[in-house]
Each structure stands twice: as structure tokens, then as C-alpha cells.
Design a protein around this motif. Structure first.
Motif, PDB file in Angstrom:
ATOM      1  N   LEU A   1       0.826  -1.205   0.000  1.00  0.00           N
ATOM      2  CA  LEU A   1       0.000   0.000   0.000  1.00  0.00           C
ATOM      3  C   LEU A   1       0.861   1.256   0.000  1.00  0.00           C
ATOM      4  O   LEU A   1       0.540   2.239  -0.683  1.00  0.00           O
ATOM      5  CB  LEU A   1      -0.926   0.010   1.215  1.00  0.00           C
ATOM      6  CG  LEU A   1      -2.077  -0.988   1.217  1.00  0.00           C
ATOM      7  CD1 LEU A   1      -2.886  -0.867   2.504  1.00  0.00           C
ATOM      8  CD2 LEU A   1      -2.976  -0.771   0.004  1.00  0.00           C
ATOM      9  N   ARG A   2       1.951   1.232   0.744  1.00  0.00           N
ATOM     10  CA  ARG A   2       2.793   2.422   0.848  1.00  0.00           C
ATOM     11  C   ARG A   2       3.578   2.704  -0.428  1.00  0.00           C
ATOM     12  O   ARG A   2       4.129   3.792  -0.575  1.00  0.00           O
ATOM     13  CB  ARG A   2       3.729   2.282   2.059  1.00  0.00           C
ATOM     14  CG  ARG A   2       2.964   2.419   3.370  1.00  0.00           C
ATOM     15  CD  ARG A   2       3.814   2.195   4.590  1.00  0.00           C
ATOM     16  NE  ARG A   2       3.009   2.377   5.800  1.00  0.00           N
ATOM     17  CZ  ARG A   2       3.368   1.993   7.007  1.00  0.00           C
ATOM     18  NH1 ARG A   2       4.538   1.382   7.196  1.00  0.00           N
ATOM     19  NH2 ARG A   2       2.569   2.210   8.048  1.00  0.00           N
ATOM     20  N   ARG A   3       3.600   1.766  -1.325  1.00  0.00           N
ATOM     21  CA  ARG A   3       4.213   2.035  -2.628  1.00  0.00           C
ATOM     22  C   ARG A   3       3.261   2.814  -3.532  1.00  0.00           C
ATOM     23  O   ARG A   3       3.676   3.341  -4.564  1.00  0.00           O
ATOM     24  CB  ARG A   3       4.608   0.716  -3.304  1.00  0.00           C
ATOM     25  CG  ARG A   3       5.687  -0.069  -2.553  1.00  0.00           C
ATOM     26  CD  ARG A   3       6.181  -1.244  -3.376  1.00  0.00           C
ATOM     27  NE  ARG A   3       7.043  -2.119  -2.579  1.00  0.00           N
ATOM     28  CZ  ARG A   3       6.734  -3.369  -2.250  1.00  0.00           C
ATOM     29  NH1 ARG A   3       5.583  -3.885  -2.656  1.00  0.00           N
ATOM     30  NH2 ARG A   3       7.554  -4.106  -1.514  1.00  0.00           N
ATOM     31  N   LEU A   4       1.991   2.864  -3.155  1.00  0.00           N
ATOM     32  CA  LEU A   4       0.987   3.591  -3.942  1.00  0.00           C
ATOM     33  C   LEU A   4       0.894   5.020  -3.406  1.00  0.00           C
ATOM     34  O   LEU A   4       0.054   5.343  -2.566  1.00  0.00           O
ATOM     35  CB  LEU A   4      -0.370   2.896  -3.861  1.00  0.00           C
ATOM     36  CG  LEU A   4      -0.404   1.429  -4.313  1.00  0.00           C
ATOM     37  CD1 LEU A   4      -1.810   0.867  -4.175  1.00  0.00           C
ATOM     38  CD2 LEU A   4       0.100   1.288  -5.746  1.00  0.00           C
ATOM     39  N   GLN A   5       1.777   5.865  -3.889  1.00  0.00           N
ATOM     40  CA  GLN A   5       1.815   7.248  -3.432  1.00  0.00           C
ATOM     41  C   GLN A   5       0.752   8.083  -4.147  1.00  0.00           C
ATOM     42  O   GLN A   5       0.327   7.777  -5.251  1.00  0.00           O
ATOM     43  CB  GLN A   5       3.197   7.844  -3.671  1.00  0.00           C
ATOM     44  CG  GLN A   5       4.312   7.186  -2.878  1.00  0.00           C
ATOM     45  CD  GLN A   5       5.639   7.904  -3.042  1.00  0.00           C
ATOM     46  OE1 GLN A   5       5.713   9.012  -3.575  1.00  0.00           O
ATOM     47  NE2 GLN A   5       6.706   7.270  -2.581  1.00  0.00           N
ATOM     48  N   ALA A   6       0.340   9.149  -3.468  1.00  0.00           N
ATOM     49  CA  ALA A   6      -0.621  10.065  -4.071  1.00  0.00           C
ATOM     50  C   ALA A   6      -0.004  10.703  -5.309  1.00  0.00           C
ATOM     51  O   ALA A   6       1.174  11.074  -5.306  1.00  0.00           O
ATOM     52  CB  ALA A   6      -1.017  11.136  -3.068  1.00  0.00           C
ATOM     53  N   PRO A   7      -0.757  10.859  -6.372  1.00  0.00           N
ATOM     54  CA  PRO A   7      -0.233  11.532  -7.572  1.00  0.00           C
ATOM     55  C   PRO A   7       0.170  12.963  -7.242  1.00  0.00           C
ATOM     56  O   PRO A   7      -0.358  13.562  -6.289  1.00  0.00           O
ATOM     57  CB  PRO A   7      -1.427  11.499  -8.536  1.00  0.00           C
ATOM     58  CG  PRO A   7      -2.301  10.403  -8.038  1.00  0.00           C
ATOM     59  CD  PRO A   7      -2.135  10.379  -6.559  1.00  0.00           C
TER      60      PRO A   7
END
Length: 323
Positions: A160-166
């Protein structure tokens, strides 16, 4: 919030264990990458039904739980109403989060099959996951199995933490379109769990720093006290967080696979929000699904030992009671 007086030694122990676990995770992933559950890529039993037919089915569908809004729509699907705080949200943030996780990770999550606009909200139709919750199974597990569960959940949180906010995306719920949305999180406190919307990460930080200052003022803390310089931790980028990881929201599926459900509070927040949310929920067994002390010991391993951030929130929690 309950006080948490973790020592430097405890922080160091959890940090070292986390490094070892992450190294092992990286090695295991390199050897054999996890596969998406087969059922998630197969057709659904609602594919040939129209939106009006689905809305009609919902009227007589049995509830999954007497106090829950989700219903068993068909043999293979469930339907639940969107829970966005914004009444005019153009799309459901929970469905957006599930789609993001499904496409960007290998975390087992219910696949969204359809989003249908109803009169007051959206109906999210997703796969039904058979199996007991981890809350039901937890007391029967050996200590070793519980450790393996914690390792698996840590792997999920890492993904999940690899999915950063754009770039430029505001904190909070995931939006396919429209402006920033109201944020809902256990981190905001029990009295008013929703705040915002915050147009930027800086606005989120400013909100908490203002409440921190007001809490110190209410406690007559001297202006030259070091606590005045201890500010909201926005040193890491906004990442996707679930914010409701507890034993009730984990389904033990076929083969012991752990499915993570109920993404209504998911959004882009600082990484440490996941830890604070889990610790906050552990204050009540009814919410977390257990009062087991061993589970509580595993939380810093699952999310990382963000003890300082938790103490910071606890210190100013009274100010979060004010509107």
C-alpha cells in the motif's frame, strides 16, 4: 487514547525485526511473485444483469450482518452503499480505492464488479469472499500462525505504501474526479472523525499543528517549552492507507488466504496514520475484534513503530474534540 510509553529499545527491536521481515519479503517475492486469486479474474454472475435489475435485487437481498449495510446480492457478489461524507461526490471513493489496490498490488481484495448510482448514493457491487473473519479464527491459531498473519499483513501494508498520491493530489479519499473531499479517519478523534476537505498536504499539516498549539495553550504550556517545536510529521509522502485494519475486516478465505475488506476510510495520508488508526481501534475489543495482548504487540511490527507520532496525537487529542 491510551498512553504508550515505548522505550528506545522497543523502537529499535521493532525496527530491526521489520528490516529482517522486509528483506525476507523481498527475497520471497523475487523467487515466486504472488498471483492474483484466480476467482478475481473470472467473469461475475452479474455481468449479464442491467443496473435496474441490480437495484431491484438489492430490495430483497439478505443483509450480511444485522447492523451492516452490505447485502448478499447474488451467490457471487455483495452490494454495499457508498459511505462518502460528501453528499454530492461524483464517484464512490471506496470503489476507487479498491480499483487502485486491485490494479497496483497483489493484496487479495474484493473486486469491484459494478458501480450503480442510486437515489441517494452509489451501490458498489463486488465479489463476495467466503470464509470466517480473522476475529473468529484468531483464538484458535497457534503463536506461530499468528506471527505469520502479522508478516502477511506487513507485506500488505508495504505494498500500500508504494501507492503514493499523484503529484498535486489532496490528502484524503481517492477521487476519480472533482475537488478534495472530506476526510474520515480514527486519527481525527472519536468526537468528530471527519475533517476537511484539505486542498493540500500543507493544509492537513496546518490543521493538526493548530490543534496542537491550542492543546498546549489549554494546558498552560510555556511558550519556550520544547513541545512547542514538535510539529505534525509530514516528512514522508502521502500514501494509500486502509485505516481500518482490524481482525473483523480480514476474511480467511480458501487456503488460508487473508482478504482485506471494508475500504470505506481508505485514502492518501502520511504512512504513520495506519499505525495510529490501528492503535486507536485496539482501545476497544468490540472495534478491533479482540482484546488479545499478543495482537496488540504485533501492531508496531505490522505498521512500523511510529511511537513518537502516536504520542504526539495523544498529547493533543483533547483539542480534536473541539469543532
Amino acid at each position: 487514547m491510551r498512553p504508550y510509553n515505548a522505550t528506545t529499545r522497543e523502537w529499535l527491536l521493532y525496527t530491526i525485526l521489520g528490516i529482517i521481515a522486509d528483506t525476507l519479503d523481498t527475497a520471497l517475492t523475487a523467487i515466486s511473485s504472488p498471483n492474483r486469486p484466480q476467482r478475481s479474474v473470472l467473469p461475475s454472475d452479474i455481468d449479464n444483469l442491467g443496473n435496474e435489475e441490480l437495484l431491484e435485487l438489492r430490495k430483497s437481498a439478505p443483509r450480511l450482518h444485522p447492523q451492516a449495510g452490505a447485502v448478499r446480492l447474488t451467490s457471487g457478489t455483495v452490494a454495499k452503499p457508498s459511505q462518502d461524507m460528501d453528499e454530492d461526490a461524483p464517484d464512490p471513493s471506496e470503489a476507487n480505492a479498491l480499483d487502485r489496490v486491485f490494479s497496483g498490488t497483489t493484496i487479495p481484495v474484493p473486486r469491484v464488479r459494478r458501480v450503480v448510482k442510486s437515489e441517494w448514493n452509489f451501490m458498489i457491487v463486488m465479489d463476495h469472499i467466503d470464509g470466517p473473519t480473522l476475529a473468529q479464527v484468531w483464538p484458535t491459531l497457534s503463536t506461530w500462525r499468528k506471527i505469520l498473519v502479522a508478516f502477511t499483513l506487513r507485506r500488505y501494508v508495504r505494498q500500500l505504501r508504494r501507492l503514493q498520491a499523484p503529484p498535486g493530489a489532496p490528502p484524503g479519499p481517492l477521487a476519480a474526479q472533482g475537488p478534495a473531499r472530506i476526510c474520515e479517519s480514527p486519527v481525527f478523534g472519536a468526537v468528530q472523525s471527519h475533517r476537511g476537505p484539505f486542498a493540500s498536504y500543507a493544509e492537513l499539516s496546518a490543521f493538526f499543528n493548530d490543534r496542537h498549539r491550542r492543546a498546549l495553550d489549554a494546558g498552560n504550556v510555556a511558550q519556550d517549552d520544547p513541545a512547542r517545536k514538535d510539529l505534525f510529521d509530514d516528512s514522508e509522502p502521502l500514501v494509500l492507507t486502509h485505516q481500518d485494519i482490524n481482525l473483523r475486516n480480514i476474511v480467511v478465505g480458501e487456503g488460508g488466504r487473508l482478504w482485506l475488506i471494508d475500504w470505506a476510510w481508505a485514502g492518501y495520508y502520511p504512512p504513520w496514520f495506519e499505525y495510529v488508526a490501528m492503535e486507536t481501534q485496539n482501545e476497544h475489543a468490540r472495534v478491533s475484534g479482540t482484546d488479545d495482548e499478543f495482537w496488540k504487540m504485533l501492531v508496531p511490527f505490522i505498521c512500523g513503530p511510529y511511537f513518537r507520532q502516536y504520542r504526539w496525537i495523544a498529547r493533543m487529542s483533547l483539542a480534536l474534540c473541539w469543532v
